[in-house]
Design an enzyme around this catalytic site. Structure first.
Site, PDB file in Angstrom:
ATOM      1  CB  CYS B  77     -17.471 -29.496   3.107  1.00 20.98           C
ATOM      2  SG  CYS B  77     -16.645 -31.025   3.617  1.00 20.98           S
ATOM      3  CG  HIS B 178     -21.755 -31.598   3.484  1.00 22.37           C
ATOM      4  ND1 HIS B 178     -21.410 -31.120   2.242  1.00 22.37           N
ATOM      5  CD2 HIS B 178     -20.683 -32.309   3.918  1.00 22.37           C
ATOM      6  CE1 HIS B 178     -20.198 -31.534   1.923  1.00 22.37           C
ATOM      7  NE2 HIS B 178     -19.732 -32.256   2.930  1.00 22.37           N
ATOM      8  CD  GLU B 180     -24.602 -29.754   0.985  1.00 26.85           C
ATOM      9  OE1 GLU B 180     -24.491 -28.873   1.864  1.00 26.85           O
ATOM     10  OE2 GLU B 180     -23.610 -30.339   0.489  1.00 26.85           O
TER      11      GLU B 180
END
Lengths: 253, 201
Positions: B77, B178, B180
């Site tokens: 990001c 992202h 994650e």
């Protein structure tokens, strides 16, 4: 293509889910983490946890819960309920929340939005607005979970909130909440066309077609609670249906 | 494996730390240059604003450390954006690892919201970072600024116009989304970064 989002909302009290659920395969139906994991596996695009605990122990309990959610869940989640300071937010973000939502505290102290946006970025600041239509036809802001009326128009507050740095609006129509008769298309559409940030529609989703109506050119995301918790609408079926209605959806999680 | 996550003022590290832990790796979160340079792999997370992040990196000389890194390095990001030449966000000169510049989304339509928040598809995948990831898989994005398409683009996404969802040069990788927070697809991409034999300089 950016997809529209389906967001289950979990009400939390003292670290436990408030409403019952119909999930028979849950080991512990009161554990928000267990329920969240199921929703994530079913293809929920995000989760919202709304804490309604009123005790002094609240902050610590909530931070511990947020930490357990972050350990387990691989999709984004928002935490709201009684957040009133930069420190409250820092604690929750540090424990793994992706976004926080603010409502009454932001209305009473609008500067909080500016502070949070400057400190953590607009992307994690969700402005939650509860609204109700009056006899004059205008939609007004309500506070304290809908118990306190204000004389501020919903649209005016949404515009101000976004100017101050809110990155998303979570708009709940109290007239529609709990009715299962469909989302508030009118006010959601008005707010959506007047603010440049995404709008999450909340209140009234009872059938798949209601989600199609609100996501088709009006809202960017739709939030619901009991229809998901009680299995009246299954998330995979809902997303498949919406996709068939040409609403962009993420189908394989 | 010694995996380092770079600690700085724009690192929203907890979610990433837990995502790595779910994959069996415990990251060392540090801003210490020796620790960073001796890691096997490095992740440069980021949620925040470009100019204050660059200012902080410079104040700790981390900007110099990052460009020296020879091990596989993954920016996420804002981390990826800081690896580009320049960001329009407060007119910020960045690290210059990738030749692409970072611009603000511009939309003439009220239906296109800024920031982009949500799940978008990644395509034109060309890197072993995406092994086992299908074309047009969905990943979770939250951003108002984007990197142009360029020579270093290894994945594209479309929002307002096509842009770089991921960049790669030598040992440096960057993803705008992202991983994650991108469910199983994201987990696979992180796992690839951890396990694939990626290029070192």
């Amino acid at each position: 293509m950016l997809t529209k989002r389906i967001i289950p909302c979990l009400d939390i009290k003292n670290g436990r889910t408030v409403k019952g659920t119909n999930f028979v395969d849950l080991r512990d139906a009161g554990d928000p983490v267990e329920l969240a994991a199921i929703y994530a596996a079913q293809g929920a695009d995000e989760l919202v946890f709304l804490d309604i605990t009123a005790t002094n122990e609240k902050r610590k309990t909530l931070a511990e819960l947020v930490d357990r959610i972050a350990q387990r869940i691989n999709i984004p989640f928002t935490v709201g309920g009684g957040i009133s300071s930069v420190e409250d937010v820092r604690l929750l973000l540090d424990h793994g929340a992706d976004k926080i939502s603010i409502n009454t505290s932001a209305f009473k102290n609008p500067n909080l939005i500016d502070q949070l946006a400057a400190e953590f970025g607009s992307q994690c600041v969700v402005l939650a607005i509860d609204t109700k239509q009056h006899d004059d036809g205008e939609w007004y802001v309500y506070l304290n979970g809908g118990r306190v009326a204000t004389e501020t128009r919903c649209l005016d507050w949404a515009i101000e909130g976004v100017k101050r740095g809110a990155g998303e609006i979570l708009l709940t129509s109290m007239d529609h909440d709990g009715t299962k008769s469909g989302f508030a298309k009118e006010i959601t559409g008005i707010v959506s066309t007047h603010v440049p940030v995404p709008i999450i529609a909340s209140g009234g989703g009872g059938e798949p077609k209601h989600f199609a109506e609100i996501l088709n050119g009006i809202a960017d995301a739709a939030l619901a609670a009991s229809v998901f918790h009680f299995g009246e609408i299954s998330i995979p079926d809902l997303k498949k249906y919406l996709s068939e209605q040409n609403i962009p959806m993420r189908l394989n999680s | 494996m010694k995996l380092v996550m770079i600690k700085y003022n724009a690192g929203n590290t907890r979610s990433l730390q837990y995502a790595l832990r779910r994959l069996g790796v415990e990251p060392l979160i540090t801003d210490n240059a020796e620790e960073i340079l001796s890691a096997d792999k490095i992740i440069f997370p980021g949620v925040g604003e470009a100019s204050s992040a660059m200012k902080y990196l410079k104040s700790k000389q981390l900007d110099q450390v990052i460009i020296q890194v020879k091990q596989p390095f993954l920016g996420i990001c804002l981390g990826m954006q800081l690896m580009c030449t320049h960001s329009e966000e407060n007119d910020t000169p960045c690290l210059g690892i990738f030749d692409e510049a970072v611009k603000l989304f511009k939309s003439n339509y009220s239906s296109i919201k800024i920031p982009q928040i949500g799940w978008n598809t990644i395509g034109h995948l060309k890197s072993n970072l995406f092994n086992g990831v299908a074309e047009n898989s969905h990943c979770y994005f939250v951003h108002s600024y984007y990197a142009h398409l360029g020579d270093h683009t290894i994945a594209t996404t479309d929002y307002c116009s096509p842009y770089s969802a991921a960049l790669h040069r030598d040992n440096f990788y960057g993803v705008q989304f992202h991983p994650e927070k991108s469910a199983l697809v994201g987990e696979k991409i992180i796992e690839n970064f951890l396990k694939e034999d990626l290029i070192c300089r």
